[in-house]
Design a protein around this motif. Sequence first.
Motif, PDB file in Angstrom:
ATOM      1  N   ILE A 206       0.886  -1.135   0.140  1.00  0.00           N
ATOM      2  CA  ILE A 206      -0.072   0.303   0.056  1.00  0.00           C
ATOM      3  C   ILE A 206       0.859   0.833  -0.029  1.00  0.00           C
ATOM      4  O   ILE A 206       0.412   2.107  -0.619  1.00  0.00           O
ATOM      5  CB  ILE A 206      -1.179  -0.113   1.217  1.00  0.00           C
ATOM      6  N   ILE A 207       1.583   1.234   0.918  1.00  0.00           N
ATOM      7  CA  ILE A 207       2.705   1.999   0.721  1.00  0.00           C
ATOM      8  C   ILE A 207       4.282   1.724   0.035  1.00  0.00           C
ATOM      9  O   ILE A 207       4.460   0.455   0.322  1.00  0.00           O
ATOM     10  CB  ILE A 207       3.388   2.620   1.880  1.00  0.00           C
ATOM     11  N   SER A 208       4.418   2.647  -1.034  1.00  0.00           N
ATOM     12  CA  SER A 208       5.687   1.976  -1.204  1.00  0.00           C
ATOM     13  C   SER A 208       7.137   2.305  -0.596  1.00  0.00           C
ATOM     14  O   SER A 208       7.334   2.434   0.195  1.00  0.00           O
ATOM     15  CB  SER A 208       6.084   3.178  -3.038  1.00  0.00           C
ATOM     16  N   GLN A 209       7.727   0.824  -1.335  1.00  0.00           N
ATOM     17  CA  GLN A 209       9.180   0.449  -0.217  1.00  0.00           C
ATOM     18  C   GLN A 209       9.742   1.831  -0.044  1.00  0.00           C
ATOM     19  O   GLN A 209      11.074   1.850   0.400  1.00  0.00           O
ATOM     20  CB  GLN A 209       9.358  -1.040  -1.070  1.00  0.00           C
ATOM     21  N   ARG A 210       9.977   1.591  -2.388  1.00  0.00           N
ATOM     22  CA  ARG A 210      11.401   3.086  -2.304  1.00  0.00           C
ATOM     23  C   ARG A 210      11.079   3.896  -1.392  1.00  0.00           C
ATOM     24  O   ARG A 210      12.183   4.794  -0.801  1.00  0.00           O
ATOM     25  CB  ARG A 210      11.348   2.661  -3.765  1.00  0.00           C
ATOM     26  N   ARG A 211      10.026   4.789  -1.354  1.00  0.00           N
ATOM     27  CA  ARG A 211       9.141   6.135  -0.617  1.00  0.00           C
ATOM     28  C   ARG A 211       9.623   5.908   1.101  1.00  0.00           C
ATOM     29  O   ARG A 211      10.312   6.665   2.058  1.00  0.00           O
ATOM     30  CB  ARG A 211       8.164   6.358  -0.177  1.00  0.00           C
ATOM     31  N   TYR A 212       9.168   4.310   1.247  1.00  0.00           N
ATOM     32  CA  TYR A 212       9.815   3.810   2.588  1.00  0.00           C
ATOM     33  C   TYR A 212      11.305   3.814   2.946  1.00  0.00           C
ATOM     34  O   TYR A 212      11.548   4.454   4.175  1.00  0.00           O
ATOM     35  CB  TYR A 212       9.022   2.700   3.485  1.00  0.00           C
ATOM     36  N   THR A 213      12.210   3.572   2.386  1.00  0.00           N
ATOM     37  CA  THR A 213      13.045   3.142   2.435  1.00  0.00           C
ATOM     38  C   THR A 213      14.197   4.662   2.315  1.00  0.00           C
ATOM     39  O   THR A 213      14.715   4.568   3.299  1.00  0.00           O
ATOM     40  CB  THR A 213      13.736   2.432   0.966  1.00  0.00           C
ATOM     41  N   SER A 214      13.213   5.167   1.709  1.00  0.00           N
ATOM     42  CA  SER A 214      13.981   7.205   1.945  1.00  0.00           C
ATOM     43  C   SER A 214      13.562   7.385   3.084  1.00  0.00           C
ATOM     44  O   SER A 214      14.178   8.469   3.671  1.00  0.00           O
ATOM     45  CB  SER A 214      13.540   8.222   0.566  1.00  0.00           C
ATOM     46  N   TYR A 215      12.446   7.188   3.621  1.00  0.00           N
ATOM     47  CA  TYR A 215      11.880   7.712   4.961  1.00  0.00           C
ATOM     48  C   TYR A 215      12.936   7.386   6.286  1.00  0.00           C
ATOM     49  O   TYR A 215      13.216   8.563   7.028  1.00  0.00           O
ATOM     50  CB  TYR A 215      10.538   7.345   5.268  1.00  0.00           C
ATOM     51  N   ILE A 216      13.407   6.279   5.835  1.00  0.00           N
ATOM     52  CA  ILE A 216      14.612   5.658   6.831  1.00  0.00           C
ATOM     53  C   ILE A 216      16.244   6.464   6.754  1.00  0.00           C
ATOM     54  O   ILE A 216      16.325   6.757   7.961  1.00  0.00           O
ATOM     55  CB  ILE A 216      14.991   4.090   6.451  1.00  0.00           C
ATOM     56  N   GLU A 217      16.115   6.711   5.644  1.00  0.00           N
ATOM     57  CA  GLU A 217      17.427   6.743   5.395  1.00  0.00           C
ATOM     58  C   GLU A 217      17.131   8.459   5.409  1.00  0.00           C
ATOM     59  O   GLU A 217      18.368   9.455   6.286  1.00  0.00           O
ATOM     60  CB  GLU A 217      18.244   7.012   3.407  1.00  0.00           C
ATOM     61  N   ILE A 218      16.667   9.511   5.833  1.00  0.00           N
ATOM     62  CA  ILE A 218      16.306  10.144   5.747  1.00  0.00           C
ATOM     63  C   ILE A 218      16.231  10.926   7.198  1.00  0.00           C
ATOM     64  O   ILE A 218      16.974  10.891   8.700  1.00  0.00           O
ATOM     65  CB  ILE A 218      14.960  10.977   5.140  1.00  0.00           C
ATOM     66  N   TYR A 219      15.560  10.117   8.051  1.00  0.00           N
ATOM     67  CA  TYR A 219      15.534   9.550   9.346  1.00  0.00           C
ATOM     68  C   TYR A 219      16.848   8.984  10.469  1.00  0.00           C
ATOM     69  O   TYR A 219      17.139  10.009  11.447  1.00  0.00           O
ATOM     70  CB  TYR A 219      15.124   8.848   9.495  1.00  0.00           C
ATOM     71  N   GLU A 220      17.877   8.458   9.187  1.00  0.00           N
ATOM     72  CA  GLU A 220      18.873   8.221  10.596  1.00  0.00           C
ATOM     73  C   GLU A 220      19.679   9.543   9.750  1.00  0.00           C
ATOM     74  O   GLU A 220      20.356   9.391  10.721  1.00  0.00           O
ATOM     75  CB  GLU A 220      19.066   6.859   9.587  1.00  0.00           C
ATOM     76  N   GLU A 221      19.668  10.002   9.004  1.00  0.00           N
ATOM     77  CA  GLU A 221      20.642  10.989   8.613  1.00  0.00           C
ATOM     78  C   GLU A 221      20.755  12.305   9.564  1.00  0.00           C
ATOM     79  O   GLU A 221      21.435  12.890  10.475  1.00  0.00           O
ATOM     80  CB  GLU A 221      20.631  11.706   6.768  1.00  0.00           C
ATOM     81  N   ILE A 222      19.101  12.799   9.888  1.00  0.00           N
ATOM     82  CA  ILE A 222      19.081  13.538  10.935  1.00  0.00           C
ATOM     83  C   ILE A 222      19.085  13.168  12.693  1.00  0.00           C
ATOM     84  O   ILE A 222      19.935  13.958  13.221  1.00  0.00           O
ATOM     85  CB  ILE A 222      16.601  14.122  10.986  1.00  0.00           C
ATOM     86  N   LYS A 223      19.005  12.056  12.024  1.00  0.00           N
ATOM     87  CA  LYS A 223      19.372  11.350  13.953  1.00  0.00           C
ATOM     88  C   LYS A 223      20.729  10.954  14.321  1.00  0.00           C
ATOM     89  O   LYS A 223      21.195  11.526  15.283  1.00  0.00           O
ATOM     90  CB  LYS A 223      19.034   9.371  14.012  1.00  0.00           C
ATOM     91  N   ASN A 224      21.371  10.809  13.268  1.00  0.00           N
ATOM     92  CA  ASN A 224      23.144  11.206  13.132  1.00  0.00           C
ATOM     93  C   ASN A 224      24.103  12.667  12.981  1.00  0.00           C
ATOM     94  O   ASN A 224      24.847  12.492  12.698  1.00  0.00           O
ATOM     95  CB  ASN A 224      23.750  10.099  12.097  1.00  0.00           C
ATOM     96  N   GLN A 225      22.988  13.996  13.021  1.00  0.00           N
ATOM     97  CA  GLN A 225      23.931  14.482  12.876  1.00  0.00           C
ATOM     98  C   GLN A 225      23.635  15.046  14.087  1.00  0.00           C
ATOM     99  O   GLN A 225      23.694  15.159  15.335  1.00  0.00           O
ATOM    100  CB  GLN A 225      21.665  15.839  12.092  1.00  0.00           C
ATOM    101  N   LYS A 226      25.099  15.822  14.109  1.00  0.00           N
ATOM    102  CA  LYS A 226      25.857  16.764  15.215  1.00  0.00           C
ATOM    103  C   LYS A 226      25.008  17.910  15.668  1.00  0.00           C
ATOM    104  O   LYS A 226      25.055  18.693  14.564  1.00  0.00           O
ATOM    105  CB  LYS A 226      27.471  16.902  15.246  1.00  0.00           C
ATOM    106  N   LYS A 227      24.607  18.095  16.318  1.00  0.00           N
ATOM    107  CA  LYS A 227      23.467  19.462  17.568  1.00  0.00           C
ATOM    108  C   LYS A 227      25.042  20.237  18.149  1.00  0.00           C
ATOM    109  O   LYS A 227      25.526  19.460  18.730  1.00  0.00           O
ATOM    110  CB  LYS A 227      22.983  19.193  17.967  1.00  0.00           C
ATOM    111  N   TYR A 228      24.786  21.228  17.539  1.00  0.00           N
ATOM    112  CA  TYR A 228      26.205  22.428  18.245  1.00  0.00           C
ATOM    113  C   TYR A 228      25.383  23.347  19.080  1.00  0.00           C
ATOM    114  O   TYR A 228      23.886  23.791  18.340  1.00  0.00           O
ATOM    115  CB  TYR A 228      27.051  22.885  17.049  1.00  0.00           C
TER     116      TYR A 228
END
Length: 228
Positions: A206-228
């Motif tokens: 129902i939800i595109s696997q490609r879009r879901y994979t992109s969601y995980i990639e963006i989530y992980e990128e923000i999760k790993n961003q250093k906050k100053y």
Amino acid sequence: MSPYNPNKAEEIVLTRFIYMVSTQIPIQVSSTFFLFISNLILNNEDINTHFEQYIEELKKIYEKCGCKVIFISTYDNKGITEVMDTLKDKTTILAGPSGVGKSSLTNLILPDRQEIEGEISKTGDVSRIGRGRHTTRHSEIFNVTGSTYICDTPGFTSLNLPELEKEQVRFYFNEFEEYEGTCRFNGCVHINEPDCSVKDAVKDGIISQRRYTSYIEIYEEIKNQKKY
């Protein structure tokens, strides 16, 4: 705008662009994404067959995430009438990676501009970095007719993500909206939690696997961003 290019890198840029526009709050932005068809594709029957299947898949994916998808070609003016109807009485910004055809579309909409650029290009000049003189280097706004305006912008090669908390990312994927509050855990971010309605929807197609994979990639990128 995005080119027809079934390649992960291009889809990542498109997904990041949609995400970036969606996070522009409180500015309300109406976004139409034009998927640009290169002329070469239209000359190859084998690619055409695959292409028709591919564009239907893209249309299904990106309409679900809240975009109006129009496939256009400057080769045979495919989709241009629909573009003109969409632009009517609006101010529209054409944005996308370098070389996808933003200026080509502008030239179709504004024939007078094409004639002017044609005179310039007769010199055959090319810049030291290998770009033709028609390459857009700054933003220009044009009056198409009446209250209809378009803005042609320089292309980009990458996009930085807006500063948000990782838990907020899910709110900018429209496909997830109807499942909010239906997962087993409150505040489910739809990644590692059991009994997740979004993950079930991905599994069921129902939800595109490609879009879901992109969601995980963006989530992980923000999760790993250093906050100053």
